[in-house]
Design an enzyme around this catalytic site. Structure first.
Site, mmCIF file in Angstrom:
data_model
loop_
_atom_site.group_PDB
_atom_site.id
_atom_site.type_symbol
_atom_site.label_atom_id
_atom_site.label_comp_id
_atom_site.label_asym_id
_atom_site.label_seq_id
_atom_site.Cartn_x
_atom_site.Cartn_y
_atom_site.Cartn_z
ATOM 1 C CB THR A 158 28.656 44.641 36.783
ATOM 2 O OG1 THR A 158 27.504 44.970 37.546
ATOM 3 C CG2 THR A 158 29.732 45.652 37.056
ATOM 4 C CG ASN A 179 19.754 49.573 47.736
ATOM 5 O OD1 ASN A 179 19.390 49.683 46.580
ATOM 6 N ND2 ASN A 179 21.000 49.823 48.134
ATOM 7 C CD GLU A 216 22.279 51.786 44.992
ATOM 8 O OE1 GLU A 216 21.585 52.045 44.014
ATOM 9 O OE2 GLU A 216 22.093 50.807 45.731
#
Lengths: 383, 383
Positions: free
Chosen positions: B179, B378, B259
């Site tokens: 990732t 987000n 995040e």
């Protein structure tokens, strides 16, 4: 009208003292006959609550006289003692109503891992039985709420017969076979096998395609009871369609009331090589936290749709994928499409269309946005 | 020390004007040799960004001279024109450095579905090439940040040789094969096949087991370049362990900077019948939004762990499952265990141990809590 819309059913909903809040928490639904046929579908979570293990056995007999439902505790992960609690609940209802415990289904909802306050529950069953009435359906629907902000009922009236129902569920809302608690009733004269076929067909495209937060419950239960009190014997397909209509209505209400949600999102997958492919893609998109955040922010972020499609095994070519948001094809051929500024996302309902360009099959999955309110509600639930 | 900790590498990081913010957004990593061996692992998302498609081909040749990395745009879902942009990027680097474009890997990160500003990028490559230096590793690590709050580097120094690396990634952070973007370098004299074996083994138990938000990226890239400049030929296992150490360090840094996160969560699955079972269960627990909310609220809600385990196909009996949170066995035998009030969850790191009581295999998956800050970040990212 709820579970008492159909003839031959009585119901009650009371505050039995199971919830600390003192709110309504116990419901009874009783089939007064003449028929007793029933069917049920249950969670496919392998960690099943005691009432699910019990009711699966009851439904196998094909007859259900009474359903006892409680909120305020799921009676899941409570070991053999929890199963004895469910058994005692059924025995108590059987004793009060003069039936066999083997025809009493039980459904529980609330926190996992806590024993139920059995004194309050068993006393409450007696109280609720005294209040059973042919207009008790609404009160029963209220008594099964947990974090639901509204109670959910639906009715389909046909020529001489009726299907009605109630449901609860707002979180841990992603189906295996079915999700949440729901009881449907009908006064049609239908045997257990036909009830089972109609219920499985209905849940497969309704409750099973509501996926609010990707978290499958330990307690999901959908029951369908037939009293035969109307004397009507409906056409098989017409009956199945009425059951599907009530299930779809209730499933849509669950999504509309999902915890913290500000948007109801319809994921429509088209051009799939098979229905299974369409469902797999729809579910992957529905479970993508980044997309759910973007839609919360009214951002037509189609890149997150493609990144979700890309994790599936469905048949598609990346450079043939098309995505529309509220009808604007913002992604064409796997790349930038029409102007994203054309997308109006101010309404509560948002439709995301994913065209796989690989066939003629399609499916619709319903989900919600991911919000700070969802986080708040679920980080404080049991504290 | 980053990618220039190992001898034989130079790097640079500059602000090329790709990001609207004007921050650092372009990095070069150059292998000065004498060796050029390289290996890479890439996202298993079927929707792959142009630089992934390009770099996969480059790495197949087994030699990489230069890596061009940019933040400010993922160059994913940009069609044939986007692929041409990546090609032009590699050609430009080859021209400036006097190498073949077939040995230039490219990695991009940022929003999906936007073309890169190629004038700024191509001009920037010339500027960055002039600033290449043997201490440019930190600046390169800074230039690849997107929503990362800190840059991430790691180094393993051994007897006469070194493995160093950098990584970025804070959202859309769930591995397929790997990732995020990461470049590792070594001055050990190791051929491409051994690099590949070491890198695949390392990523399988490090980056692959970091699952912050369940959303797999279109751009995941991990590269390992060997200069051979130390002249050392390390033992195969010792080398693989050094690569694993650097990958694990970087993966842990990704989780720590995810995040919106306020908790780093170590999901430790033990007693599994196989490692695959352990990973499946760990990932299911790591992706359960309700559990992630509960841990955010410092609520030792083991019922949500069991409901997540129950959705897997791993071998287990529900009534033999045990769950500990920060060492307190709050669930024993599938039911209530020790007092949940004994669990101290005030620290940033939380360990959830799920004992399947079905064998001897185990695995660790790292994730984060789900927070209102994640939702805020987000839902506004591309607006």
């Amino acid at each position: 009208m709820s579970v008492t819309a159909a003839k031959g059913f009585t119901a009650a909903g009371i505050a039995a003292g199971i919830k600390e809040s003192g709110g309504p928490d116990l419901a009874l639904v009783v089939n007064q006959g003449p028929g007793r046929a029933a069917a049920g579908v249950f969670t496919s979570n392998r960690v099943k609550a005691a009432p699910v293990l019990w009711s699966e056995q009851v439904v196998k007999g094909g007859q259900v006289t009474c359903v006892v439902l409680n909120s305020g505790g799921a009676n899941a992960c409570t070991g053999p003692a929890g199963f004895q609690d469910t058994h005692a609940t059924a025995e108590r209802a059987a004793e009060v109503l003069g039936h066999s415990a083997g025809e009493v289904a039980v459904a529980s909802t609330g926190l996992i891992g806590l024993r139920l306050p059995m004194d309050a529950l068993l006393t409450g069953i007696g109280t609720a039985a005294e209040q059973l009435s042919a207009d008790g359906g609404e009160r029963a629907a209220v008594a099964i709420k947990t974090t639901d902000s509204v109670h959910k009922t639906a009715v389909a009236v046909r020529d001489g017969w009726t299907v009605g129902g109630m449901a609860k569920g707002a979180g841990m809302l992603a189906p295996g076979l079915a999700t949440m608690l729901s009881v449907l009733t009908t006064d049609a004269d239908v045997d257990a096998a036909e009830l089972d076929a109609a219920l499985r067909a209905a849940t497969r495209t309704t409750f099973d395609r509501a996926d609010s937060d990707g978290c499958m419950s330990t307690n999901d239960t959908v029951l369908l009871l037939a009293s035969g009190a109307s004397g009507a014997r409906p056409d098989r397909e017409e009956f199945a369609e009425a059951v599907r209509e009530v299930c779809a209505d209730l499933a849509r209400q669950l999504i509309a009331d999902a915890e913290g949600a500000s948007k109801d999102i319809r994921i429509e997958v088209t051009g799939a090589a098979s229905e299974d492919d369409a469902v797999e893609v729809g579910r992957s998109v529905a479970r993508n936290n980044l997309l759910k955040c973007a839609l919360h922010g009214e951002d037509p972020n189609w890149g997150r749709v493609l990144s979700a499609i890309g994790t599936t095994s469905a048949a598609f070519e990346p450079d043939r994928l098309n995505v529309a948001i509220n009808g604007v094809w913002v992604c064409r051929g796997g790349s930038v499409g029409d102007d994203r500024d054309l997308v109006d996302m101010r309404g509560r309902e948002i439709t995301v269309t994913a065209d796989l360009a690989a066939g003629d099959a399609s499916a619709v999955i319903w989900t919600n946005d991911l919000t700070a309110d969802y986080v708040h509600e679920n980080s404080a639930y049991s504290s």
